[in-house]
Design a protein around this motif. Structure first.
Motif, short mmCIF file in Angstrom:
data_model
loop_
_atom_site.label_atom_id
_atom_site.label_comp_id
_atom_site.label_asym_id
_atom_site.label_seq_id
_atom_site.Cartn_x
_atom_site.Cartn_y
_atom_site.Cartn_z
N LEU A 142 -47.76 -38.73 -44.74
CA LEU A 142 -48.40 -37.61 -44.57
C LEU A 142 -49.08 -37.71 -43.14
CD1 LEU A 142 -50.03 -37.41 -48.14
CD2 LEU A 142 -48.02 -36.13 -47.16
N ASP A 143 -49.72 -36.64 -42.67
CA ASP A 143 -50.41 -36.59 -41.45
C ASP A 143 -51.91 -36.71 -41.70
OD1 ASP A 143 -48.41 -35.83 -39.26
OD2 ASP A 143 -48.23 -34.09 -40.62
N SER A 144 -52.78 -37.28 -40.80
CA SER A 144 -53.85 -37.40 -40.66
C SER A 144 -54.61 -36.17 -40.99
CB SER A 144 -54.46 -38.20 -39.65
OG SER A 144 -54.09 -37.74 -38.59
N VAL A 169 -53.27 -45.58 -39.50
CA VAL A 169 -53.31 -44.21 -38.95
C VAL A 169 -54.68 -43.97 -39.33
CG1 VAL A 169 -52.98 -41.92 -39.54
CG2 VAL A 169 -50.98 -43.35 -39.94
N ARG A 196 -55.06 -37.97 -46.66
CA ARG A 196 -54.19 -37.51 -45.93
C ARG A 196 -53.57 -36.17 -46.15
NH1 ARG A 196 -50.77 -42.09 -43.80
NH2 ARG A 196 -52.40 -43.67 -43.06
N ARG A 197 -53.16 -35.20 -45.12
CA ARG A 197 -52.54 -33.80 -45.33
C ARG A 197 -51.53 -33.65 -46.17
NH1 ARG A 197 -49.57 -30.13 -43.55
NH2 ARG A 197 -50.24 -27.90 -42.88
N VAL A 206 -55.02 -32.36 -49.98
CA VAL A 206 -54.83 -33.87 -49.38
C VAL A 206 -54.54 -34.55 -50.56
CG1 VAL A 206 -56.34 -33.22 -47.31
CG2 VAL A 206 -57.48 -34.14 -49.42
N PHE A 247 -47.69 -41.57 -49.08
CA PHE A 247 -48.73 -41.40 -48.36
C PHE A 247 -48.65 -41.80 -47.03
CE2 PHE A 247 -52.93 -43.28 -46.92
CZ PHE A 247 -53.90 -42.38 -47.31
N ASP A 248 -47.87 -42.77 -46.70
CA ASP A 248 -47.72 -43.08 -45.21
C ASP A 248 -46.91 -42.14 -44.33
OD1 ASP A 248 -49.07 -45.29 -45.63
OD2 ASP A 248 -47.30 -46.62 -46.09
N THR A 284 -59.62 -42.66 -48.52
CA THR A 284 -58.80 -42.35 -47.10
C THR A 284 -57.77 -40.99 -47.67
OG1 THR A 284 -59.03 -44.54 -45.97
CG2 THR A 284 -57.46 -42.66 -45.04
N SER A 334 -57.86 -41.48 -39.98
CA SER A 334 -57.94 -40.35 -40.60
C SER A 334 -59.46 -40.36 -41.22
CB SER A 334 -56.78 -40.21 -41.92
OG SER A 334 -56.66 -38.85 -42.14
#
Length: 194
Positions: free
Chosen positions: A35-37, A140, A157-158, A164, A32-33, A155, A142
């Motif tokens: 991944l981009d927002s 982050v 993430r992409r 997601v 998860f960490d 939350t 997001s």
């Protein structure tokens, strides 16, 4: 960077991890960490959900009751729990009456399904029961879904342009996350029950 070009596609890694079955919470958070927002506009639409099992007490719960996913109309109107009937029609429920902090892992999934089948008609709704905001989680900012009636945040993430990874953060249980995958669908091809 929010859902733009040049972002890494993590879909292959996601599905390789998912094929392994239950992964650890540490492995799930590590992925998860990476991944981009995403921003709020990226999340607008209907999304098909699947669990990303990570040894969380809620693993298997949503799948046992025909969870379909989530629908984001706009930042103020979100349907956090969309389910699918046997005939394929979708319906939305109000998560307010659901005891999200209950130890569901102690109840057989077959009993949970029976209880949910009984309760679902009583808590159906067409009103949005959550909203979207840009919030910081694990360092982050997001898109994050905030339940109206629970101290719970989801939350996102992409993974790729149409996928997601979400994590549910329940107040008082911040050491664990309930992970799930959302894949974008075409809402004009879906029939809602009335």
């Amino acid at each position: 960077m929010f859902g733009g070009e040049g972002l890494v596609d993590h879909r292959h890694t996601l599905y390789e991890m998912r094929k392994k079955g239950n992964i650890s919470q540490t492995a799930a958070f590590d992925f998860f960490d990476q991944l981009d927002s995403v921003d709020i506009d990226f999340m607008i639409g209907l999304w098909r959900g699947r669990e990303f099992k990570s040894n969380h007490p809620m693993d298997g719960l949503l799948e046992s009751v025909n969870w379909y996913g989530k629908e984001f109309i706009d930042a103020e109107t979100v349907h956090p729990l969309v389910f699918q009937k046997e005939d394929g029609e979708l319906y939305k429920i109000n998560p307010g009456p659901l005891p999200l902090h209950f130890p569901f892992e102690k109840i057989p999934k077959s009993l949970l399904k029976s209880l949910f089948t009984f309760a679902a008609p009583l808590i159906r709704t067409n009103k949005g029961k959550a909203r979207l905001r840009m919030l910081e989680y694990r360092g982050v900012v997001s898109a994050t879904m905030i339940y109206d009636q629970h101290s719970v945040y989801d939350t996102f993430r992409r993974v790729d342009q149409n996928t997601v990874l979400g994590v549910m953060d329940l107040k008082g249980k911040t050491d664990q996350g309930y992970f799930f995958i959302l894949e974008r669908t075409k809402s004009n091809q879906i029939k809602y029950s009335t």
